[in-house]
Design an enzyme around this catalytic site. Structure first.
Site, PDB file in Angstrom:
ATOM      1  N   CYS A  58       0.874  -1.200   0.000  1.00  0.00           N
ATOM      2  CA  CYS A  58      -0.086   0.036  -0.025  1.00  0.00           C
ATOM      3  C   CYS A  58       0.818   1.199  -0.120  1.00  0.00           C
ATOM      4  O   CYS A  58       0.323   2.290  -0.133  1.00  0.00           O
ATOM      5  CB  CYS A  58      -0.926  -0.034   1.159  1.00  0.00           C
ATOM      6  SG  CYS A  58      -2.206  -1.440   1.088  1.00  0.00           S
ATOM      7  N   HIS A  74      -2.932   7.585   3.108  1.00  0.00           N
ATOM      8  CA  HIS A  74      -3.646   6.264   2.871  1.00  0.00           C
ATOM      9  C   HIS A  74      -5.073   5.870   3.287  1.00  0.00           C
ATOM     10  O   HIS A  74      -5.258   6.214   4.725  1.00  0.00           O
ATOM     11  CB  HIS A  74      -2.462   5.062   2.989  1.00  0.00           C
ATOM     12  CG  HIS A  74      -3.095   3.765   2.831  1.00  0.00           C
ATOM     13  ND1 HIS A  74      -3.800   3.608   1.683  1.00  0.00           N
ATOM     14  CD2 HIS A  74      -3.023   2.571   3.512  1.00  0.00           C
ATOM     15  CE1 HIS A  74      -4.073   2.165   1.693  1.00  0.00           C
ATOM     16  NE2 HIS A  74      -3.693   1.696   2.734  1.00  0.00           N
ATOM     17  N   ASN A 119     -10.326   0.665   1.413  1.00  0.00           N
ATOM     18  CA  ASN A 119      -9.060   0.490   1.038  1.00  0.00           C
ATOM     19  C   ASN A 119      -8.684  -0.047  -0.351  1.00  0.00           C
ATOM     20  O   ASN A 119      -8.785  -1.127  -0.684  1.00  0.00           O
ATOM     21  CB  ASN A 119      -8.213  -0.456   2.227  1.00  0.00           C
ATOM     22  CG  ASN A 119      -6.908  -0.387   2.177  1.00  0.00           C
ATOM     23  OD1 ASN A 119      -6.125   0.226   1.204  1.00  0.00           O
ATOM     24  ND2 ASN A 119      -6.093  -0.695   3.154  1.00  0.00           N
TER      25      ASN A 119
END
Ligand code: COA
Length: 317
Positions: free
Chosen positions: A108, A242, A272
């Protein structure tokens, strides 16, 4: 570097928390309270490379340049139907570019790593215009019988065009090997020679461990890039973090004692989306007209590895 265009794309199918509660033992209340996620867009009949190409084309249009002006494509991607060629190479063909292409995987945190690589190419004079992007389909990595992971993710792609400039004020990336807290393992083709036991493991996540590490690392990285850039936390216009869990970002916001308006959120709509979350959110801010020249943006991400990355960039489009 200087950002001159942004773009994003997501699949058309909206999966709500209530939809999930019809197929597994969960509830809108649990997901919303623990994560801040309400809906996510998930891949049904789309191909990831088409979403990636759509995001790339929008970024080119926003930058007002042609695909032939791009000198390099760097795409962050964790997993995808094609192991080879890369997403970036396929996007190259779809948008009509002709340049070196590479994918990188730093989970990520990959988009921050891609920015770091792009900056190095710009500084050495190897490129003038770079398409920096992320395309992710984490919904294809999770076990849809594991309610503690599958409810968290959505799919999508985000892109930006960068050119030479002085706007990247500071960047820091890191990795500390830790296989235990977060991993996804797929089985390769069998051969007549393999003698070891191999298994396919859908995305495994030790949620609370990841939560704690994420908060600690993100705070550490943000303070480091603020210090490197000689800036105060109040100088930042937006913390574009994020989008994994609202509580993680809100914890950081509280630590910084900041107004919620400085911490934009879109995980409520998209879940996400792994490394695509930051460029997707950046594009949203850009298209909503929320960014003005001189604004300072802080990005911060964390993911499997355990990798992390943060940077500060001035908006000057
Ligand atoms: N619906 C309802 N209950 C659920 C559930 C779901 N979707 N998922 C888990 N539960 C249950 C658990 O089984 C557990 O039940 P028990 O107490 O009877 O054992 C309970 O909820 C609490 O589980 P726990 O894992 O302790 O919850 P949590 O508060 O830590 O929240 C996460 C779980 C995953 C939301 C949270 O840990 C998290 O967000 N971690 C970080 C994840 C992340 O950022 N990942 C991205 C990395 S890039």
């Amino acid at each position: 570097m200087r950002i001159i265009g942004t773009g994003s794309a997501h699949p058309k199918h909206t999966l709500t928390n209530d939809d999930l509660s019809k197929i597994m033992d969960t509830s809108d209340e649990w997901i919303r309270e623990r994560t801040g996620i309400c809906t996510r867009q998930i891949i049904t009949d789309e191909n990831l490379e088409d979403l990636a190409a759509e995001a790339a084309q929008k970024a080119l249009d926003d930058a007002g340049i042609k695909a032939s002006d791009i000198d390099y494509i760097i795409c962050s991607n964790v997993a995808y139907e094609y192991v080879t060629p890369t997403v970036s190479s396929i996007v190259e063909g779809k948008i009509g570019a002709s340049c070196p292409c590479v994918d990188l995987n730093a989970a990520c945190s990959g988009f921050i790593y891609a920015i770091d690589f792009a900056e190095a190419l710009l500084q050495t004079g190897r490129a003038t215009n770079i398409l920096v992007m992320a395309a992710e389909e984490p919904t294809r990595m999770v076990d849809w019988n594991d309610r503690s992971t599958c409810v968290l993710f959505g799919d999508g792609a985000g892109a930006m065009v960068v050119t030479r400039g002085e706007e990247l004020r500071a960047i820091k990336v890191s990795s500390k090997s830790n296989l235990d807290v977060l991993h996804y393992k797929r089985k390769l083709e069998p051969t007549p020679f393999i003698t070891k036991e191999e298994e396919h493991i859908p995305l495994y996540m030790a949620g609370q461990e990841v939560f704690k590490t994420a908060v600690t690392c993100s705070l550490r990285d943000l303070l480091a890039v603020l210090s490197d850039a000689g800036l105060d936390k109040n100088d930042i216009t937006y913390y574009v973090l994020h989008q994994a869990n609202f509580r993680i970002n809100d914890f950081i916001r509280h630590r910084f004692n900041m107004d919620p308006a400085k911490f934009p959120v879109n995980m409520d709509k998209y879940g996400n989306t792994s490394s695509a979350s930051i460029p997707m959110l950046l594009d949203e801010l850009n298209r909503e007209g929320k960014l003005k020249n001189g604004d300072l943006l802080a990005f911060s991400a964390f993911g499997a590895g355990f990798t992390t990355g943060a940077c500060i960039i001035e908006w000057n489009k």
